[in-house]
Design a protein around this motif. Structure first.
Motif, PDB file in Angstrom:
ATOM      1  N   GLY A   9       9.791   1.188  16.578  1.00  0.00           N
ATOM      2  CA  GLY A   9       9.319   0.387  17.692  1.00  0.00           C
ATOM      3  C   GLY A   9       8.232  -0.604  17.355  1.00  0.00           C
ATOM      4  N   GLN A  10       7.739  -0.610  16.129  1.00  0.00           N
ATOM      5  CA  GLN A  10       6.677  -1.522  15.713  1.00  0.00           C
ATOM      6  C   GLN A  10       7.276  -2.703  14.958  1.00  0.00           C
ATOM      7  OE1 GLN A  10       3.257  -1.668  16.178  1.00  0.00           O
ATOM      8  NE2 GLN A  10       3.508  -3.614  15.152  1.00  0.00           N
ATOM      9  N   ALA A  11       6.830  -3.911  15.308  1.00  0.00           N
ATOM     10  CA  ALA A  11       7.311  -5.122  14.640  1.00  0.00           C
ATOM     11  C   ALA A  11       6.516  -5.359  13.353  1.00  0.00           C
ATOM     12  CB  ALA A  11       7.189  -6.322  15.564  1.00  0.00           C
ATOM     13  N   TYR A  12       7.217  -5.794  12.302  1.00  0.00           N
ATOM     14  CA  TYR A  12       6.604  -6.019  10.993  1.00  0.00           C
ATOM     15  C   TYR A  12       6.993  -7.386  10.454  1.00  0.00           C
ATOM     16  CZ  TYR A  12       5.516  -1.017  10.774  1.00  0.00           C
ATOM     17  OH  TYR A  12       5.034   0.240  11.035  1.00  0.00           O
ATOM     18  N   ARG A  13       6.086  -7.925   9.665  1.00  0.00           N
ATOM     19  CA  ARG A  13       6.366  -9.139   8.895  1.00  0.00           C
ATOM     20  C   ARG A  13       6.470  -8.734   7.424  1.00  0.00           C
ATOM     21  NH1 ARG A  13       3.405 -12.803   5.826  1.00  0.00           N
ATOM     22  NH2 ARG A  13       4.273 -14.920   5.770  1.00  0.00           N
ATOM     23  N   ILE A  14       7.630  -8.971   6.826  1.00  0.00           N
ATOM     24  CA  ILE A  14       7.893  -8.583   5.442  1.00  0.00           C
ATOM     25  C   ILE A  14       7.975  -9.847   4.593  1.00  0.00           C
ATOM     26  CG2 ILE A  14       9.442  -7.335   3.896  1.00  0.00           C
ATOM     27  CD1 ILE A  14      10.392  -5.713   6.245  1.00  0.00           C
ATOM     28  N   SER A  15       7.202  -9.902   3.537  1.00  0.00           N
ATOM     29  CA  SER A  15       7.167 -11.082   2.671  1.00  0.00           C
ATOM     30  C   SER A  15       7.185 -10.647   1.213  1.00  0.00           C
ATOM     31  CB  SER A  15       5.920 -11.927   2.943  1.00  0.00           C
ATOM     32  OG  SER A  15       4.748 -11.172   2.700  1.00  0.00           O
TER      33      SER A  15
END
Length: 278
Positions: A89-95
């Motif tokens: 349920g948690q949004a993540y930014r993957i780079s």
């Protein structure tokens, strides 16, 4: 022989009352802090996660013209201590961060594609993305001037002729609770790319209550501990008052019960006397 004045009973009782109040307040404050800390560490996910990316490729080529037979591929585990790094349920930014030399091969390479695929524990496909990237353009004159300016640093090894690229693989990635991601496969779709090192970064994008807890930790802690302390204090006061009222009313209830028993016995005797007269 001197005379020692004994302590007054009122002073002793005041000291005991003050110590009891201090102990109760300290206990309630400790409980309020413990409840807030437990809630914080159970509700807040890990804000950042990073892992080194090590690429591998096949070299058993049938053709002698090319040394690399496949694209550079890397497998990254999204598990730490047998627990999932990503919270449901948690949004993540993957780079992905690439450290690449400013070599002629990378300059001539131009744009290249980076494909990322996430898999579940049973090997099922969860999500995928494809992003492009390339080295920043620098003219020959600018490179020559930079080389002359930083020549002592280059000779001593303090700095290198390289560029650090950051490629956003997922801008708003949310893990599937029914098929959580266990591994991520990163593939660079070029056999001529040259890379010094690579790193995968995962940043949580907090919103709502998690945003307040993470970016305003002191204010959130004060509000949370104060709220818990007030609630526990009210609960303790009501419990103490109920106990006092029960102790005060108990003798009166016993006395009232005895009076009712005497009244009932007197009524029975009166009715018996009336019956005999009749």
């Amino acid at each position: 022989m001197g005379y020692i004045m004994p302590k007054h009973p009122i002073q002793t009782s005041s000291l005991l009352l003050g110590f009891a109040v201090f102990s109760v307040v300290s206990l309630l404050l400790w409980l309020a802090t413990f409840l807030y800390g437990s809630f914080y560490y159970s509700y807040m996910p890990k804000a950042t996660f990073s892992a080194p990316v090590h690429y591998y490729y096949r070299t058993n080529c049938e053709s002698s013209t090319s040394f690399l037979c496949s694209y550079p591929v890397a497998n990254i585990s999204l598990m730490r201590n047998k627990k999932h790094v990503l919270t449901f349920g948690q949004a993540y930014r993957i780079s992905l961060q690439l450290e690449m030399p400013e070599s002629p091969a990378n300059q001539e390479l131009g744009m290249f594609m980076i494909r990322t695929t996430c898999f579940s524990r049973d090997g099922g496909h969860v999500a995928s993305s494809a992003r492009s990237s390339m080295l920043r353009y620098r003219s020959n004159l600018l490179r020559n001037l930079g080389t002359m300016l930083f020549l002592p640093a280059f000779l001593t090894g303090v700095t290198e002729q390289k560029q650090v690229l950051e490629v956003e693989l997922f801008s708003d990635y949310t893990d599937d609770p029914y098929a959580p991601s266990d591994t991520a496969v990163i593939e660079i779709l070029s056999s001529k790319v040259q890379i010094y090192s690579s790193e995968l970064y995962i940043h949580a994008h907090f919103t709502g209550l998690r945003y307040l807890l993470f970016y305003f930790p002191v204010i959130s802690a004060l509000v949370g501990v104060s709220s818990n302390f007030i609630f526990l204090s009210v609960l303790f006061v009501f419990s103490y008052m109920r106990l006092l009222l029960r102790i005060e009313w108990k003798p009166e209830q016993v006395r009232g019960g005895q009076d009712n028993t005497q009244l009932t016995a007197h009524s029975i005797l009166s009715l018996a006397a009336v019956h005999e007269c009749v």
